[in-house]
Design an enzyme around this catalytic site. Structure first.
Site, PDB file in Angstrom:
ATOM      1  CG  ASN A  86      -2.303   0.558   0.885  1.00 57.76           C
ATOM      2  OD1 ASN A  86      -2.393   1.565   0.175  1.00 57.76           O
ATOM      3  ND2 ASN A  86      -3.356  -0.052   1.397  1.00 57.76           N
ATOM      4  CG  HIS A 116      23.682   5.346  11.635  1.00 56.17           C
ATOM      5  ND1 HIS A 116      24.388   5.576  10.478  1.00 56.17           N
ATOM      6  CD2 HIS A 116      22.377   5.552  11.325  1.00 56.17           C
ATOM      7  CE1 HIS A 116      23.542   5.921   9.504  1.00 56.17           C
ATOM      8  NE2 HIS A 116      22.315   5.904   9.999  1.00 56.17           N
ATOM      9  CB  ALA A 143      -1.771   0.495   8.780  1.00 59.66           C
ATOM     10  CB  ALA A 161      -2.129  -1.732  12.777  1.00 57.75           C
ATOM     11  CB  THR A 166      13.016  -5.332  18.022  1.00 60.17           C
ATOM     12  OG1 THR A 166      12.390  -6.187  18.988  1.00 60.17           O
ATOM     13  CG2 THR A 166      12.409  -3.937  18.121  1.00 60.17           C
ATOM     14  CE  LYS A 167      14.776  -9.509  21.431  1.00 64.76           C
ATOM     15  NZ  LYS A 167      14.690 -10.107  22.784  1.00 64.76           N
TER      16      LYS A 167
END
Length: 204
Positions: A86, A116, A143, A161, A166-167
């Site tokens: 989308n 970083h 979303a 949504a 993170t894993k």
């Protein structure tokens, strides 16, 4: 794809590196020019699909990306067959992104392969590193989801949504939250109901 292999080797190495403006800026600008042209064209213009197939590393059959699309490179992203993305998909694709067949991506999703160093002096020198993202077959990403570097999402998984992934998320699971966690496996209830207590019609 016009990005030199020398640049891709650095971007995809997984090692920390310093941005080489002389080499990388020119290569990235060519990709940005292609992206700008695709976003300026009507969604159904055949030229837009031709440009996207030039822009991405791979783009399967019957795959559709709603405009606008935002990306660092494009040439690091591999799209399978019958993928739907989308509007406002953002690809921080210095590292590679792999998206499997039949995957659906909601609006305002961000896939981030790049980070970083925490060490401040390295950041001042524009140091960065990238880890690939792997999204399996027939995944649904809701979303406003953000997926971080190095994450793998297994086949058939559903990501709720606004989740921050993170894993790794295993196949055949429903996961949600910030950070995103598995709530449950896809089960027999899902075979009968499409949403809450609404039963799937027998003719589907």
């Amino acid at each position: 794809m016009t990005v030199p292999q020398q640049v891709l080797d650095v971007l995809h190495s997984g090692d920390v590196y310093l941005w080489d403006g002389e080499l990388m800026d020119v290569a990235q600008q060519e990709q940005r020019d292609i992206l700008r042209r695709t976003n300026e064209l009507p969604a159904v213009d055949p030229e837009r699909e031709r440009l996207l197939r030039t822009y991405f590393a791979e783009m399967g059959e019957n795959t559709w990306v709603e405009p606008p699309l935002h990306a660092n490179w494009g040439c690091s992203t591999h799209l399978g067959n019958q993928v739907y993305a989308n509007f406002n998909l953002t690809l921080v694709d210095d590292g590679e992104i792999f998206i499997g067949d039949h995957t659906m991506i909601g609006p305002n999703v961000t896939l981030v392969t790049t980070g970083h160093p925490i060490r401040p002096d390295l950041r001042e020198r524009l140091a960065q590193f990238s880890e690939p993202i792997h999204i399996g077959r027939n995944v649904w990403i809701g979303a406003n989801v953000t997926v971080l570097p190095g994450v793998t999402i297994g086949d058939n998984a559903v990501i709720g949504a606004c989740s921050l992934v993170t894993k790794d998320i295993p196949a055949n699971s429903v996961a949600v939250g910030s950070p995103c966690r598995v709530m449950r496996e896809i089960n027999e209830h899902d075979n009968e109901y499409y949403w809450r207590d609404r039963r799937i019609p027998v003719d589907l």
